[in-house]
Design a protein around this motif. Sequence first.
Motif, short mmCIF file in Angstrom:
data_model
loop_
_atom_site.label_atom_id
_atom_site.label_comp_id
_atom_site.label_asym_id
_atom_site.label_seq_id
_atom_site.Cartn_x
_atom_site.Cartn_y
_atom_site.Cartn_z
N LYS A 305 138.74 49.36 67.89
CA LYS A 305 139.63 48.92 68.11
C LYS A 305 141.14 50.60 68.74
CE LYS A 305 141.16 44.67 69.26
NZ LYS A 305 140.71 43.72 68.49
N PRO A 306 140.51 50.80 69.75
CA PRO A 306 142.19 52.01 70.30
C PRO A 306 143.53 51.75 69.18
CG PRO A 306 142.19 50.38 72.15
CD PRO A 306 140.80 49.51 71.14
N ASP A 307 144.19 52.51 68.43
CA ASP A 307 145.87 52.24 68.54
C ASP A 307 146.81 52.57 69.49
OD1 ASP A 307 144.28 53.19 65.58
OD2 ASP A 307 144.52 54.87 66.56
N ALA A 308 146.43 52.15 70.83
CA ALA A 308 147.34 52.65 71.86
C ALA A 308 146.57 52.30 73.18
CB ALA A 308 148.49 53.06 71.47
N THR A 309 147.14 52.38 73.91
CA THR A 309 146.55 52.67 75.38
C THR A 309 147.91 53.20 76.29
OG1 THR A 309 147.35 50.59 76.08
CG2 THR A 309 145.23 50.70 75.47
N ILE A 310 148.01 53.43 77.43
CA ILE A 310 149.15 54.66 78.05
C ILE A 310 148.39 54.35 79.37
CG2 ILE A 310 147.93 57.27 77.96
CD1 ILE A 310 151.23 57.28 77.66
N VAL A 311 149.89 54.27 80.59
CA VAL A 311 149.20 53.75 81.49
C VAL A 311 150.14 54.70 82.78
CG1 VAL A 311 150.55 51.50 81.80
CG2 VAL A 311 148.49 52.22 83.49
N GLY A 312 150.16 54.78 83.62
CA GLY A 312 150.52 56.07 84.54
C GLY A 312 150.07 55.35 85.86
N SER A 313 150.56 55.63 86.73
CA SER A 313 150.51 55.67 88.83
C SER A 313 150.57 57.06 89.10
CB SER A 313 151.63 55.01 89.31
OG SER A 313 151.85 53.82 89.05
N ARG A 314 149.14 57.52 89.75
CA ARG A 314 149.80 59.04 89.97
C ARG A 314 150.18 58.70 91.27
NH1 ARG A 314 144.65 57.49 88.64
NH2 ARG A 314 143.36 58.86 86.94
N PRO A 315 151.13 60.14 91.84
CA PRO A 315 151.79 59.64 92.80
C PRO A 315 151.03 60.29 94.46
CG PRO A 315 152.62 61.40 92.07
CD PRO A 315 151.48 60.86 90.50
N ILE A 316 150.22 59.35 94.73
CA ILE A 316 149.28 60.34 95.83
C ILE A 316 150.13 60.51 96.74
CG2 ILE A 316 147.25 59.98 96.98
CD1 ILE A 316 145.87 59.68 93.97
N LEU A 317 150.06 60.92 98.42
CA LEU A 317 151.04 60.71 99.15
C LEU A 317 150.15 60.11 100.14
CD1 LEU A 317 151.52 64.65 99.75
CD2 LEU A 317 152.63 62.76 99.16
N GLY A 318 150.56 58.94 100.84
CA GLY A 318 150.38 57.75 102.10
C GLY A 318 149.47 58.84 102.84
N GLN A 319 148.48 58.32 102.96
CA GLN A 319 146.99 59.05 103.97
C GLN A 319 146.27 58.20 103.95
OE1 GLN A 319 144.26 61.46 100.74
NE2 GLN A 319 146.56 61.50 100.28
N PRO A 320 145.30 58.47 104.75
CA PRO A 320 144.37 56.86 105.66
C PRO A 320 142.83 57.80 105.23
CG PRO A 320 144.34 59.22 107.73
CD PRO A 320 145.44 59.25 106.38
N GLY A 321 141.74 56.79 104.80
CA GLY A 321 141.15 57.45 104.45
C GLY A 321 140.75 56.16 102.75
N SER A 322 139.36 56.68 102.28
CA SER A 322 138.67 54.90 101.53
C SER A 322 139.53 56.02 100.03
CB SER A 322 137.47 55.61 101.43
OG SER A 322 137.04 56.47 100.30
N GLU A 323 139.97 55.16 98.97
CA GLU A 323 140.40 55.48 98.24
C GLU A 323 139.56 56.75 97.00
OE1 GLU A 323 139.84 51.66 96.20
OE2 GLU A 323 141.84 51.16 97.25
N LYS A 324 138.38 56.84 97.32
CA LYS A 324 137.25 58.01 97.32
C LYS A 324 137.82 59.10 97.07
CE LYS A 324 133.16 58.46 97.55
NZ LYS A 324 132.54 58.96 98.78
N LEU A 325 138.04 59.72 98.09
CA LEU A 325 138.69 60.73 98.68
C LEU A 325 139.86 60.88 99.11
CD1 LEU A 325 136.16 60.37 102.64
CD2 LEU A 325 136.04 61.16 100.07
N LEU A 326 141.11 60.05 98.41
CA LEU A 326 142.33 60.16 98.46
C LEU A 326 142.47 62.17 97.87
CD1 LEU A 326 143.72 57.28 96.84
CD2 LEU A 326 143.56 57.70 99.23
N SER A 327 143.04 62.04 98.83
CA SER A 327 143.71 64.29 98.62
C SER A 327 144.87 64.75 97.49
CB SER A 327 144.16 64.79 99.65
OG SER A 327 144.78 66.02 99.69
#
Length: 451
Positions: A305-327
Amino acid sequence: MSADPYDVVVIGGGVTGAGVARDAALRGLRVALVERGEAGGGTTAASTHLIHGGVRYLLYDRLTTHATCWDSGHIVRTAGDLLTRLPIVWPVYRGHSRGLETVETLLEEYDRFQPMKYGRPHLRLTPEATLKIVPGLKAEGLRGALVFDEWWVDAQALAARTLDSARRAGAEALVRVPAEAILRDGARVVGVRAGGRDLRAKVVVNAAGPWVDKVARLAGASLPLRLMKGTHLIWKDQKLVPVGLLVEAVDRGRYVFVVPSPLGTWVGPTDIPGPDDPDATRTTADEVDYLQRSVRLYFAKWPEKPDATIVGSRPILGQPGSEKLLSRDFEVFDHETRDGVPGLLTIGGGKMSDYRVMAEAAVDAACRKLGAETRGTTQDSTLDGKPVGPIPVWPRPPRGLKRFLRRHPYLREAHALAHLGAALGAHLARRAAGLCPASGEDEFRARYAAR
Ligand SMILES: Cc1cc2nc3c(=O)[nH]c(=O)nc-3n(C[C@H](O)[C@H](O)[C@H](O)COP(=O)(O)OP(=O)(O)OC[C@H]3O[C@@H](n4cnc5c(N)ncnc54)[C@H](O)[C@@H]3O)c2cc1C
């Protein structure tokens, strides 16, 4: 309201906002910054802590790799002692979705950008050398490994030291003080209410990372993002591997870093769509299981088991296309032209690895509003105020092409793959001529003996 307004008030004291405050203060502007938590305690602290160009972007967003390597070089020079060179071993097994030649081609392409950030050329390792360098790594099916290097950085310290530098240059920084309201005079933004004070400003810069839309809404504007959440597992105070690793994840669709550091061993990140509200971002049991299973594919003995986890949100610009291709490109938005709200700018998107140039672009835009054409000088001195030596000149990616390709994901991917296709042909020819030998452990140790 105080009668004497600031030139610029910055909202957000992550690495980007701290960079904006430093840049503006060094240009002689009157600056205040408000941060609702600790400096760098948001997304910046939840990052993988790498100053890097992003090898994976070579697959679909080559100009971002170029741009981030370009600015990473400035960060290496200005934040020196916060950074440690981290060799990263990328083991390749029989049945992996990318074989040795493909991975080596990718790293040969990365080698073109590595000198911009003082990175070293990649190495190809024999399976025997790989197992000596990473004891405990699964031997069965191992075909060899490739090695490249990035800079590990204490990310929160980078934001805090950048803010200290801004303070020394005259900025006022209010931490643990949320911006509660954006002050308006008609449509025009004239300041920020924070901690019971009205901070009047000629220009407000919204640098709130994944919160930029929430902050823009305080002024009746908006800036929709494509937030992608990322979780890491943390084993505190434990160096479970001697070097960094990049391993194919259990779903074979992604890769996961294993990063040894003074903060412990970090495994991650995940990369999945997050909630629109960054405050609602949480790690799920599925993410923990995914990362655990991914790392355990390669190590028979790995702590439960890990001692902790940490989470964040990548601040990616709104843009068209699939998640795989986000600039991961960034942009400065002027809400006067975008939403009819003069006096408010937002710096959105980007990476920690190009925070300095993002800040410079935001302050350039603020200066145009102020009618004060000045040049940014953040590259000329370290965060503790010492002069930086000669700065090598590297070509920058063409900004117009970069912006155009951000809006056209398939063309952006085609642009990246065209380069890789040509590189793969050249690599296979060199390989056939015996020009890509595998190195042993000694060569690896010699390469990484010095910083
Ligand atoms: C899982 C993950 C891994 C990553 N790994 C890397 C990596 O290895 N290398 C890399 O270059 N990039 C990486 N990134 C991207 C990088 O972390 C971000 O691009 C960068 O940290 C964003 O910095 P920021 O200052 O814009 O945002 P933040 O660090 O989030 O700062 C924004 C600040 O605004 C504050 N704020 C919000 N609302 C208010 C308000 N009303 N009043 C006052 N303050 C407010 C928040 O408290 C926060 O501190 C990663 C991102 C994630 C999610």
